[in-house]
Write an enzyme that holds these catalytic residues in place. Sequence first.
Site, PDB file in Angstrom:
ATOM      1  CG  HIS A  26      36.012  35.545  56.507  1.00  0.00           C
ATOM      2  ND1 HIS A  26      37.372  35.742  56.472  1.00  0.00           N
ATOM      3  CD2 HIS A  26      35.807  34.566  57.426  1.00  0.00           C
ATOM      4  CE1 HIS A  26      37.966  34.931  57.329  1.00  0.00           C
ATOM      5  NE2 HIS A  26      37.039  34.189  57.922  1.00  0.00           N
ATOM      6  CB  CYS A  27      37.955  36.356  50.847  1.00  0.00           C
ATOM      7  SG  CYS A  27      37.431  38.027  50.422  1.00  0.00           S
ATOM      8  CB  ALA A  28      42.259  38.353  52.300  1.00  0.00           C
ATOM      9  CB  THR A  29      39.654  42.464  51.866  1.00  0.00           C
ATOM     10  OG1 THR A  29      39.157  41.994  50.598  1.00  0.00           O
ATOM     11  CG2 THR A  29      41.174  42.496  51.817  1.00  0.00           C
ATOM     12  NE  ARG A  30      36.591  41.243  48.197  1.00  0.00           N
ATOM     13  CZ  ARG A  30      36.770  40.833  46.955  1.00  0.00           C
ATOM     14  NH1 ARG A  30      35.807  40.973  46.074  1.00  0.00           N
ATOM     15  NH2 ARG A  30      37.896  40.295  46.579  1.00  0.00           N
TER      16      ARG A  30
END
Length: 466
Positions: A26-30
Site C-alpha cells: 500500500h501507499c498513502a491512499t491505495r
Amino acid sequence: MAENHQIAKEIIEAVGGEDNIISVAHCATRLRIMISDKEKVDQARIEDTDKVKGAFYNSGQYQIIFGTGTVNKIYEEVTKLGIGGATKSEQAKKAAKSGNAFQRAIRTFGDVFVPIIPALVATGLFMGFRGLVMQEQVLALFGMTPDDISENFLLFTQILTDTAFIFLPALVAWSTFRVFGGSPIIGIVLGLMLVSPALPNAWGVASGSVEPLMFLGFIPVIGYQGSVLPAFIAGIIGAKLEKQIRKRVPDAFDLIVTPFLTLLIMIALALFAIGPIFHMVEEIILRGTVAVLEWPFGISGILIGFFNQIIVISGVHHVFNMLEIQLLERFGFNPYNAIVTCAVAAQGGAALAVGLKTKARKLKALALPSSLSAFLGITEPAIFGVNLRYGKPFLMGLIGGGVGGFFASIFGLKATGMAITVIPGTLLYLNGQILLYLLVNFIAIGTAFTLTWMFGYSDKMLENKK
C-alpha cells in the site's frame, strides 16, 4: 475493526481469491495488489465495496483507492487473512517488468525523481515565506522597510532556498544509482564531483563572469550546479558500470577497486562527454518548455489545464518533474504549477457537484470527501472514484481546468516551488500573488461545478450504471 475485516475479505474474494494474489502493498491512499489473472477480477464488486473510492490498473498493479488512514487498516486486515505482504519498492521491482518499453521508462523516471521532490517542496516553501516577509506591506506592519533587513538574515534565507539546487546533481545521481542498482553513496559522491568548487561555477559561466575550462581546445568543462540531465545520464551509466566491475573484481578487492574505478571512469565521462552533450540537450528542452508556456492569448494554459489530468491518468506526468525543476533552478519560479493547480481543483469541483446533487447516500459519502481530497492536491479518489466512473463529470473537470489554466496563464502566475497544489499550494504564492491564485482556482472549480451540475451528472446515470 470488524467492518474493516469484512471489507478485506470481500476485496480478496472480488480479485479472484488468495490464489490470484501474488502480493499486496500500500501507499498513502491505495491498496496495491499484484494479480496473476486480470480476468478473475470483479471490477463492479470492488467498486461497490464499502470505503472503496475507485479501482484501476496502473504500473502493473491493481490499485484500490481507500484514502489516507483507511488504507493502512485495510492492508493490516488483508495480511491477517494470510495474504503475503510486500513493500512498495519490492512490488515496484516486479511491476517494472510489465508494460511496454515506454511505460517502463516513464515508471523509472518517476522512481528517480519522486524521492527528490520533498526537498524541492521544502525549498519552494522557503522561497514563498521569504517572498512574504520581504513584501513592503508586510514589513510596514512592523514599522520596517526592505532596507532594514540584515545581511545575516538574507544569508540565512539564501542557505534555505539555494542549497537543494546547488547540490541538485548529487540528489539526482544518488536517486538514479539507487533505482538502477548501484551504490547510492557512490552516486552522491559522483554528483558532488559535478559541482566541485574546483570547477568553474555553472551560473558564473552562464552570466559570462567566469570562463569554462577547455579540454583538447574544444570541450568545455564546467560545474553543473542546478543541472538534471547530466547527473541523470551519468547515474544510469555509473550504476550499470559499477555492477559490471563488481562482477569481475574478486571479493577481497571489491571494497577498494569497485568504487575507485567507478568514480574514476564516470567523472571523466561526465565532465568530458556526458556533461557537455546533455547540458546542451537540457538547454534545448528548457527553451522549448519556456516557449510553450509563453504562447500568447493563454493558449498554453488552456491546453495544459485541459490535458493535465489525462496525462496524470496515463502516468506520463512524471516527465514534467524534470521540467519544473529546471524552471525553478534557472528562473526561480514555476508558471507550470499554477496551470496544473487549476486542473486539479477543477476535478474537485466536478466531484463536489456530483456529491451535492446526488440523492444516493453511498455516492454522496464518496464524492464529498473525494472533492476535499482534490482540494488538498490528491485527485485519484475524485477521478477514479467519481468523475471517470460517470464520464461526463471528468470531461467537465477537464473543461474547468482549461478555463482556469487560461486565466493562470493570462495573469502570469508563477509559483516559488513545485509538487503541491490547490489549498497547500497557496504557500507558493505568498509573494504578492495569493489573491490572483485564489481567483483562478475559484474560476476552475466554479466552471467545473456549474457544468457538472447542469450537464454532467444526474441520478439517472447511477440507475443506468446499475
